[in-house]
Design a protein around this motif. Sequence first.
Motif, PDB file in Angstrom:
ATOM      1  N   MET A 115       0.804  -1.216   0.000  1.00 57.29           N
ATOM      2  CA  MET A 115       0.000   0.000   0.000  1.00 57.29           C
ATOM      3  C   MET A 115       0.839   1.269   0.000  1.00 57.29           C
ATOM      4  O   MET A 115       0.341   2.349  -0.325  1.00 57.29           O
ATOM      5  CB  MET A 115      -0.917  -0.006   1.223  1.00 57.29           C
ATOM      6  CG  MET A 115      -1.882  -1.176   1.258  1.00 57.29           C
ATOM      7  SD  MET A 115      -2.847  -1.253   2.794  1.00 57.29           S
ATOM      8  CE  MET A 115      -3.890   0.190   2.576  1.00 57.29           C
ATOM      9  N   VAL A 116       2.129   1.132   0.366  1.00 54.82           N
ATOM     10  CA  VAL A 116       3.001   2.304   0.472  1.00 54.82           C
ATOM     11  C   VAL A 116       3.127   2.988  -0.893  1.00 54.82           C
ATOM     12  O   VAL A 116       3.407   2.359  -1.905  1.00 54.82           O
ATOM     13  CB  VAL A 116       4.388   1.906   1.001  1.00 54.82           C
ATOM     14  CG1 VAL A 116       5.354   3.087   0.946  1.00 54.82           C
ATOM     15  CG2 VAL A 116       4.279   1.370   2.424  1.00 54.82           C
ATOM     16  N   GLY A 117       2.922   4.285  -0.901  1.00 54.90           N
ATOM     17  CA  GLY A 117       3.092   5.056  -2.125  1.00 54.90           C
ATOM     18  C   GLY A 117       1.830   5.242  -2.950  1.00 54.90           C
ATOM     19  O   GLY A 117       1.832   5.987  -3.932  1.00 54.90           O
ATOM     20  N   TYR A 118       0.755   4.568  -2.570  1.00 57.71           N
ATOM     21  CA  TYR A 118      -0.502   4.703  -3.300  1.00 57.71           C
ATOM     22  C   TYR A 118      -1.369   5.791  -2.683  1.00 57.71           C
ATOM     23  O   TYR A 118      -1.524   5.862  -1.463  1.00 57.71           O
ATOM     24  CB  TYR A 118      -1.298   3.389  -3.279  1.00 57.71           C
ATOM     25  CG  TYR A 118      -0.851   2.359  -4.281  1.00 57.71           C
ATOM     26  CD1 TYR A 118      -1.317   2.385  -5.591  1.00 57.71           C
ATOM     27  CD2 TYR A 118       0.036   1.356  -3.912  1.00 57.71           C
ATOM     28  CE1 TYR A 118      -0.921   1.430  -6.508  1.00 57.71           C
ATOM     29  CE2 TYR A 118       0.446   0.390  -4.819  1.00 57.71           C
ATOM     30  CZ  TYR A 118      -0.038   0.432  -6.112  1.00 57.71           C
ATOM     31  OH  TYR A 118       0.368  -0.507  -7.021  1.00 57.71           O
ATOM     32  N   SER A 119      -1.961   6.625  -3.525  1.00 56.92           N
ATOM     33  CA  SER A 119      -3.016   7.516  -3.056  1.00 56.92           C
ATOM     34  C   SER A 119      -4.284   6.691  -2.874  1.00 56.92           C
ATOM     35  O   SER A 119      -4.379   5.556  -3.352  1.00 56.92           O
ATOM     36  CB  SER A 119      -3.260   8.627  -4.077  1.00 56.92           C
ATOM     37  OG  SER A 119      -3.786   8.073  -5.281  1.00 56.92           O
ATOM     38  N   THR A 120      -5.271   7.263  -2.201  1.00 54.79           N
ATOM     39  CA  THR A 120      -6.528   6.549  -1.984  1.00 54.79           C
ATOM     40  C   THR A 120      -7.166   6.159  -3.309  1.00 54.79           C
ATOM     41  O   THR A 120      -7.645   5.028  -3.480  1.00 54.79           O
ATOM     42  CB  THR A 120      -7.509   7.418  -1.172  1.00 54.79           C
ATOM     43  OG1 THR A 120      -6.905   7.746   0.082  1.00 54.79           O
ATOM     44  CG2 THR A 120      -8.810   6.682  -0.925  1.00 54.79           C
ATOM     45  N   LEU A 121      -7.146   7.068  -4.268  1.00 55.86           N
ATOM     46  CA  LEU A 121      -7.763   6.807  -5.568  1.00 55.86           C
ATOM     47  C   LEU A 121      -7.038   5.687  -6.309  1.00 55.86           C
ATOM     48  O   LEU A 121      -7.672   4.765  -6.847  1.00 55.86           O
ATOM     49  CB  LEU A 121      -7.778   8.082  -6.419  1.00 55.86           C
ATOM     50  CG  LEU A 121      -8.432   7.970  -7.806  1.00 55.86           C
ATOM     51  CD1 LEU A 121      -9.896   7.548  -7.658  1.00 55.86           C
ATOM     52  CD2 LEU A 121      -8.332   9.288  -8.550  1.00 55.86           C
ATOM     53  N   LYS A 122      -5.705   5.748  -6.314  1.00 51.49           N
ATOM     54  CA  LYS A 122      -4.942   4.717  -7.017  1.00 51.49           C
ATOM     55  C   LYS A 122      -5.101   3.357  -6.346  1.00 51.49           C
ATOM     56  O   LYS A 122      -5.119   2.327  -7.021  1.00 51.49           O
ATOM     57  CB  LYS A 122      -3.460   5.112  -7.084  1.00 51.49           C
ATOM     58  CG  LYS A 122      -3.173   6.257  -8.046  1.00 51.49           C
ATOM     59  CD  LYS A 122      -1.690   6.553  -8.130  1.00 51.49           C
ATOM     60  CE  LYS A 122      -1.411   7.657  -9.148  1.00 51.49           C
ATOM     61  NZ  LYS A 122       0.038   7.959  -9.225  1.00 51.49           N
ATOM     62  N   TRP A 123      -5.227   3.350  -5.010  1.00 56.60           N
ATOM     63  CA  TRP A 123      -5.398   2.079  -4.313  1.00 56.60           C
ATOM     64  C   TRP A 123      -6.754   1.458  -4.643  1.00 56.60           C
ATOM     65  O   TRP A 123      -6.880   0.234  -4.702  1.00 56.60           O
ATOM     66  CB  TRP A 123      -5.247   2.264  -2.813  1.00 56.60           C
ATOM     67  CG  TRP A 123      -5.348   0.977  -2.058  1.00 56.60           C
ATOM     68  CD1 TRP A 123      -6.328   0.579  -1.212  1.00 56.60           C
ATOM     69  CD2 TRP A 123      -4.426  -0.122  -2.119  1.00 56.60           C
ATOM     70  NE1 TRP A 123      -6.084  -0.672  -0.721  1.00 56.60           N
ATOM     71  CE2 TRP A 123      -4.917  -1.136  -1.264  1.00 56.60           C
ATOM     72  CE3 TRP A 123      -3.222  -0.331  -2.809  1.00 56.60           C
ATOM     73  CZ2 TRP A 123      -4.254  -2.342  -1.082  1.00 56.60           C
ATOM     74  CZ3 TRP A 123      -2.562  -1.538  -2.623  1.00 56.60           C
ATOM     75  CH2 TRP A 123      -3.071  -2.528  -1.770  1.00 56.60           C
ATOM     76  N   LEU A 124      -7.769   2.280  -4.879  1.00 56.94           N
ATOM     77  CA  LEU A 124      -9.079   1.763  -5.279  1.00 56.94           C
ATOM     78  C   LEU A 124      -8.973   0.981  -6.585  1.00 56.94           C
ATOM     79  O   LEU A 124      -9.689   0.005  -6.799  1.00 56.94           O
ATOM     80  CB  LEU A 124     -10.076   2.913  -5.439  1.00 56.94           C
ATOM     81  CG  LEU A 124     -10.554   3.567  -4.137  1.00 56.94           C
ATOM     82  CD1 LEU A 124     -11.416   4.784  -4.444  1.00 56.94           C
ATOM     83  CD2 LEU A 124     -11.324   2.567  -3.275  1.00 56.94           C
ATOM     84  N   VAL A 125      -8.061   1.415  -7.455  1.00 56.87           N
ATOM     85  CA  VAL A 125      -7.860   0.741  -8.727  1.00 56.87           C
ATOM     86  C   VAL A 125      -6.978  -0.497  -8.566  1.00 56.87           C
ATOM     87  O   VAL A 125      -7.275  -1.571  -9.101  1.00 56.87           O
ATOM     88  CB  VAL A 125      -7.236   1.709  -9.761  1.00 56.87           C
ATOM     89  CG1 VAL A 125      -6.934   0.984 -11.068  1.00 56.87           C
ATOM     90  CG2 VAL A 125      -8.170   2.883 -10.012  1.00 56.87           C
ATOM     91  N   ALA A 126      -5.886  -0.353  -7.805  1.00 61.19           N
ATOM     92  CA  ALA A 126      -4.879  -1.420  -7.716  1.00 61.19           C
ATOM     93  C   ALA A 126      -5.127  -2.407  -6.583  1.00 61.19           C
ATOM     94  O   ALA A 126      -4.547  -3.498  -6.568  1.00 61.19           O
ATOM     95  CB  ALA A 126      -3.488  -0.802  -7.545  1.00 61.19           C
ATOM     96  N   GLY A 127      -5.976  -2.057  -5.634  1.00 65.54           N
ATOM     97  CA  GLY A 127      -6.114  -2.835  -4.413  1.00 65.54           C
ATOM     98  C   GLY A 127      -6.570  -4.264  -4.622  1.00 65.54           C
ATOM     99  O   GLY A 127      -6.076  -5.182  -3.963  1.00 65.54           O
ATOM    100  N   ALA A 128      -7.520  -4.481  -5.537  1.00 72.58           N
ATOM    101  CA  ALA A 128      -8.055  -5.830  -5.733  1.00 72.58           C
ATOM    102  C   ALA A 128      -6.961  -6.791  -6.191  1.00 72.58           C
ATOM    103  O   ALA A 128      -6.839  -7.912  -5.680  1.00 72.58           O
ATOM    104  CB  ALA A 128      -9.192  -5.800  -6.746  1.00 72.58           C
ATOM    105  N   GLY A 129      -6.147  -6.352  -7.150  1.00 67.24           N
ATOM    106  CA  GLY A 129      -5.051  -7.192  -7.629  1.00 67.24           C
ATOM    107  C   GLY A 129      -4.012  -7.438  -6.553  1.00 67.24           C
ATOM    108  O   GLY A 129      -3.480  -8.551  -6.420  1.00 67.24           O
ATOM    109  N   ALA A 130      -3.721  -6.408  -5.749  1.00 65.02           N
ATOM    110  CA  ALA A 130      -2.740  -6.543  -4.672  1.00 65.02           C
ATOM    111  C   ALA A 130      -3.230  -7.529  -3.617  1.00 65.02           C
ATOM    112  O   ALA A 130      -2.459  -8.344  -3.106  1.00 65.02           O
ATOM    113  CB  ALA A 130      -2.464  -5.179  -4.043  1.00 65.02           C
TER     114      ALA A 130
END
Length: 232
Positions: A113-128
């Motif tokens: 999660m380090v380095g992700y903004s809230t918006l970017k994490w919404l996009v990348a979180g499922a794959g992570a």
Amino acid sequence: MSKPLLEARDVHKTYVLGKSPLHVLSGASLSIAKGEFVAIMGASGSGKSTLLHILGALDTLDRGSVTYGGLDVGAQSGRWREDYRNHSVGFVFQFYHLLPELSVFENILLPRMVGYSTLKWLVAGAGARREAREIMAKVGLDHRAKHRPNELSGGERQRAAIARALVNRPTVLLADEPTGNLDAATGRGILAVLRQLHQEGQTIAMVTHDSDVAARATRTVRLVDGRVEARR
């Protein structure tokens, strides 16, 4: 040996304790090729952990250099070194350093999660999250995802720490006495995990004072008087 992936050259490190200097490393040099499993041995206080921390940019050196992929780590920007610590290398410590208030799954996912903004994490979180679950399964912890660290055995905590170190798919895994806080049988289980990772292509540098543990690596170096002395 092929071209080094990670290399320390003539590394010196001194700590000042009160008015007395403590010379820990006095010209230590070590080359690690991609795909190697190297054990770093030495007596207590010989500088094993210091060398590992310098290789991973957790500590600075007084003189010498560390290169990664041909780049001088110390000459790069602070942002570059942060990215190096979070993505290029993964750390496993003797005492786990898991956050007690988080679940096992949350501890493992945190570095991702380090380095992700809230918006970017919404996009990348499922794959992570999917990849974190895959790594948990690989180290045999998929059934412990919702547990807190204090609900785990020592071996399970170390497996969680290994999974956390792998979540960003680092090129190099740096393990500092990964079995030092475990009984012999549990330690063998952790070494089996490391051996399996190595067989899958993971580059590993492991600090240990135990010759039986070092025997699981493919190459051993020894620190004596602040220098790398013996190899096999």
